[in-house]
Design an enzyme around this catalytic site. Structure first.
Site, mmCIF file in Angstrom:
data_model
loop_
_atom_site.group_PDB
_atom_site.id
_atom_site.type_symbol
_atom_site.label_atom_id
_atom_site.label_comp_id
_atom_site.label_asym_id
_atom_site.label_seq_id
_atom_site.Cartn_x
_atom_site.Cartn_y
_atom_site.Cartn_z
ATOM 1 N N LYS A 1 0.866 -1.176 0.000
ATOM 2 C CA LYS A 1 0.000 0.000 0.000
ATOM 3 C C LYS A 1 0.902 1.224 0.000
ATOM 4 C CE LYS A 1 -4.518 0.891 0.510
ATOM 5 N NZ LYS A 1 -5.654 0.103 0.054
ATOM 6 N N GLY B 1 -24.667 3.001 3.572
ATOM 7 C CA GLY B 1 -23.834 3.597 2.525
ATOM 8 C C GLY B 1 -24.321 3.190 1.155
ATOM 9 N N VAL C 1 -20.383 1.081 -4.313
ATOM 10 C CA VAL C 1 -20.570 -0.349 -4.064
ATOM 11 C C VAL C 1 -21.957 -0.617 -3.469
ATOM 12 C CG1 VAL C 1 -19.693 -2.386 -2.863
ATOM 13 C CG2 VAL C 1 -18.088 -0.645 -3.658
ATOM 14 N N GLY D 1 -23.262 4.360 -1.775
ATOM 15 C CA GLY D 1 -22.309 4.903 -2.748
ATOM 16 C C GLY D 1 -22.122 3.934 -3.895
#
Ligand code: NAD
Length: 355
Positions: A81, A178, A182, A180
């Site tokens: 990452k 949520g 996804v 959004g």
């Protein structure tokens, strides 16, 4: 300052690159955790970390997660990452992103970067001017969310099979936190199968879109108290904690948000309440599957990515089987599932030959 090498030893990291660029003011850290399975793949998080310690802690933890996720999804990628200390809501000039691109390039292909919180496809387009080690650019695998949503839906079917003995979601009540990218994709699949969907979000337009599709809107804080079958966290991490767990009336949790458990002990707390928690990094693996498909022979193919993401159903069933066999929780079994794949690859590498 944390003892960096000791931290690397604690998490078993291979390499950490600290990047600074005088021209753009770039400050970044790239943490390569494990490349047993292949080059390390993991996104770039751009965040206004208060200090280096905070950035280092985040990148160490997130890169370990990528090793496990990539391994569990059966990908030939290791885990890494990158974090950039910068406020993503301020300007992200070309020279800043290109400076980061040069850092990625300097690793010679040991690390592939991609989009993550705070970084956009436009940002990555600048990064790509300096390095070819970028995944998810426009015109390649692109936005992973529809594939992630499809993976979450399939994971939810496997979750239902374990709890109710049938993977049918028709008639099941699901609360989605949520709506959004996804969350909304998941809502569409659920409604198509005939599930009853309750949806919450912090933005009215997102709620409106979900409502138009057929979901029942609920207030943000009420989502934990609903008398429903499944809770699908698709917004934030750390939402399964001492405050929320006692309120839940669901039988199962299956959603896309990363790091849903505030601490590992909250996994045990859910089990104690008889709630099945399907491990987040398995459930949301469709995103990395989508990215990795870009490197498959013949290039990216969305149908193939969707087919692979549907395979999360079987992966989850295997993880439940490991949990039963070893009398542990599925979130613990998921780690074992990933570690075993890495271990097998390591053992096979004993035989040397020029590639
Ligand atoms: P998104 O930003 O498109 O959607 C998140 C939604 O959650 C937003 O609409 C936001 O308003 C809402 N939200 C934020 N706080 C909330 C709260 N307290 N209560 C209710 N709603 C809230 O993000 P996304 O791409 O859909 O990702 C959702 C989650 O899944 C994130 O945790 C992300 O890290 C994870 N994830 C996403 C992908 C992917 O392919 N996009 C892959 C793996 C994991």
């Amino acid at each position: 300052m944390r003892d960096v090498l000791q931290n690397m030893a604690d998490y078993d990291h291979e390499q950490i690159l600290f990047g600074y660029d005088k021209v753009s003011g770039l400050k970044c850290i790239i943490a390569i955790h494990n490349t047993t399975l292949g080059p390390a793949l993991g996104g770039l998080r751009i965040w206004p970390y208060k200090n280096e310690d905070e950035a280092l802690f985040d990148v160490l933890r997130l890169s370990v997660g990528m090793t496990y996720k990539n391994a569990a999804m059966g990908l030939d990628f290791g885990g890494a990452k990158a974090v950039m200390i910068h406020d993503p809501n301020t300007e992200k000039p070309e020279e800043l992103m290109r400076a980061f691109g040069r850092m990625v390039e300097s690793l010679g292909g040991r690390y592939y970067t991609a989009e993550d919180v705070g970084s956009t496809l436009d940002d990555l387009s600048y990064v790509a001017k300096e390095t070819k080690y970028v995944a998810g650019l426009p015109g390649t695998s692109g936005n992973p969310s529809p594939v992630t949503g499809w993976g979450v839906y399939n994971a939810m079917k496997a979750t239902a099979k374990r709890v109710w003995g049938s993977d049918e979601l028709k008639g099941k009540k699901v609360a989605v936190q949520g709506c959004g990218n996804v969350g909304f994709s998941l809502i569409e699949h659920l409604l198509e199968e005939g599930a009853v969907v309750y949806a919450t979000d912090m933005f009215e337009d997102k709620i409106e879109r979900a409502k138009k599709a057929g979901a029942i809107p609920v207030e943000m804080d009420k989502v934990y108290d609903l008398d429903v079958d499944i809770f699908a966290p698709c917004a934030l991490g750390a939402i399964l904690n001492d405050d929320t767990i006692p309120r839940l009336k669901v039988k199962a949790i299956c959603g896309s948000a990363n790091n849903q458990l505030l601490e590992p002990r909250h996994g045990k707390a859910l089990a104690a309440r008889g709630i099945l928690y399907s491990p987040d990094f398995i459930v949301n693996g469709g995103g990395v599957i989508n990215c990795a498909e870009e490197f498959a022979p013949g290039g990216y193919d969305k149908e193939r990515a969707l087919k692979r993401a549907a395979g999360i159903y079987d992966i989850l069933l295997k993880i439940f089987a490991i949990a039963d066999e070893r009398k542990i929780e599925p979130y613990e079994a998921a780690n074992i599932y990933a570690e075993e794949r890495i271990q097998k690859a390591l053992e096979q590498k004993r035989m040397f030959f020029e590639k």
